[in-house]
Write an enzyme that holds these catalytic residues in place. Structure first.
Site, short mmCIF file in Angstrom:
data_model
loop_
_atom_site.label_atom_id
_atom_site.label_comp_id
_atom_site.label_asym_id
_atom_site.label_seq_id
_atom_site.Cartn_x
_atom_site.Cartn_y
_atom_site.Cartn_z
NE ARG A 140 -2.58 -24.22 -27.01
CZ ARG A 140 -3.27 -25.35 -27.10
NH1 ARG A 140 -4.45 -25.48 -26.51
NH2 ARG A 140 -2.77 -26.38 -27.74
CG ASP A 141 -2.92 -28.31 -24.50
OD1 ASP A 141 -3.80 -28.40 -23.64
OD2 ASP A 141 -2.86 -29.06 -25.48
CG HIS A 154 -1.38 -32.07 -29.24
ND1 HIS A 154 -0.85 -30.82 -29.03
CD2 HIS A 154 -2.42 -32.16 -28.37
CE1 HIS A 154 -1.53 -30.19 -28.09
NE2 HIS A 154 -2.50 -30.99 -27.67
CG HIS A 196 -4.06 -34.00 -24.06
ND1 HIS A 196 -4.08 -33.00 -23.13
CD2 HIS A 196 -4.09 -33.37 -25.27
CE1 HIS A 196 -4.12 -31.82 -23.74
NE2 HIS A 196 -4.13 -32.02 -25.04
CB CYS A 225 -9.00 -29.51 -24.28
SG CYS A 225 -10.14 -28.53 -25.27
CG ASN A 262 -0.28 -31.69 -24.33
OD1 ASN A 262 -0.90 -30.70 -23.97
ND2 ASN A 262 -0.40 -32.20 -25.53
#
Ligand code: HMG
Ligand code: MG
Length: 310
Positions: free
Chosen positions: A17-18, A209, A211, A242, A251
């Site tokens: 996803r990310d 979370h 990055h 993002c 990440n």
């Protein structure tokens, strides 16, 4: 080291996803499915598979239903999906998701850029989403973006993050993941954030979370573990970013987190060799080397060992 250091850490793999939401190349659904299945094979028990957001805003996630239909769901693995509103929840439920994640922001500018609404409006949207999801038997995770620094408003005061975290937790999110979206956070600032939040949300309900844009993510993970946090999001090969955080890279790489935790004797249940299989699979498709330092070193070592002795 503090006595609070966990003996076991849960890794939430967010690469599909990310990682892939921000990928310049088109990644077909079957490649995403192949990646998710390999991540499950590596022993990851929490995989954020995709998001049910507006395809006008994030075109790379437009195939979410196809991805959810194609994965081979393993027993004991949670395949969560990101959801911004009721339309997203309807899609997630129709696709058979058992967990969703809602995402709020700690600053007004980021909230507008990412979800086209104020922080207060985002909570008005989440109320029915979270209630309906819980009634339907889904679990709900909450994210707070820009919890340490905002690309538009700069450093974020922990006290601005507290009400957002409390609200997500009180609403029914079983875990609140603190997004260092820009990757600008440093260990002491991370500890101050966790300290401020832990008065309102138990530390064992917080996740990190990070990055890795500024190379601080592993240090921030260690700093968070010292404060009692034992859940961390990471992305295979360090994929991602993002779309609404210009310049932010992926990440922290899952391989780097697993290497560090293995070395500390902290259990994750993740098998490095299988992780490298997933990493090579997606990097081969994207035609670029992994961003994971540990991954690169381990692959280079494997190549050296495979060479016949001179
Ligand atoms: P909006 O434009 O205000 O919403 O966007 P809208 O309700 O006016 O809808 C616009 C169009 O999108 C409509 O289509 C809707 O039907 C459609 P039209 O009628 O024009 O044809 N639409 C949808 N389609 C499919 N699924 C949906 C959906 N919702 C609306 N769920 C909205 C508001 C929240 C929808 C939009 O801003 C959005 O989707 N934002 C998501 C942004 C995003 O995904 N960002 C990346 C994920 S967050 C992140 O990466 C941070 C994180 O990793 C933590 C960290 O690092 O900090 C989690
Ligand atoms: Mg993120």
């Amino acid at each position: 080291m503090s006595n609070d250091m966990p003996s076991r850490v849960k890794i939430v793999e967010v690469g599909p996803r990310d990682g892939l939401q921000n990928e310049p190349q088109i990644v077909p659904a079957e490649i995403k499915i192949g990646l998710i299945d390999r991540l499950g094979d590596a022993g990851l028990t929490a995989i954020e598979a995709t998001s049910f957001v507006s395809p006008k805003w994030v075109p790379r996630m437009a195939d979410s239903a196809q991805v959810m239909a194609g994965i081979q769901r393993k027993h004991g693995v949670s395949y969560a999906v990101l959801v911004p509103n009721m339309k997203g929840l309807d899609g997630a439920i129709a696709a058979g998701a058992s967990e969703i994640a809602v995402f709020a922001a700690a600053t007004e500018t980021f909230s507008q850029k990412n979800t086209n609404c104020t922080i207060a409006e985002s909570f008005e949207r989440f109320e029915p989403v979270v209630r309906t999801a819980l009634e339907a038997g889904l679990t709900v995770r909450g994210y707070i973006s820009v919890a340490l620094a905002c690309p538009y408003e700069g450093d974020v005061d922990p006290h601005a993050v507290v009400p957002v975290a409390r609200r997500l937790y009180e609403m029914g999110c079983y875990e609140v993941s603190l997004g260092d979206t820009t990757g600008a956070g440093t260990p002491v600032r991370t500890q101050r954030l966790v300290e401020a939040l832990a008065r309102h949300v138990p530390a064992n309900r917080l996740a990190g979370h990070f990055h890795d844009t500024f190379g601080q993510a592993l240090a921030n993970i260690l700093a968070s573990m010292q404060m009692g946090v034992a859940v961390f999001d990471s992305s295979i090969s360090g994929l991602g970013g993002c779309p609404y955080s210009p310049g932010a890279t992926g990440n922290v790489a899952t391989e780097d987190v697993v290497y560090m935790l293995d070395g500390m004797g902290i259990e994750t249940g993740v098998k490095m060799q299988q992780l490298l299989v997933a990493s090579e699979y997606i990097c081969d498709f994207l035609q670029r080397p992994t961003m994971s330092r540990a991954g690169r070193a381990l692959l280079a070592r494997r190549q050296r060992l495979a060479q016949p002795a001179a």
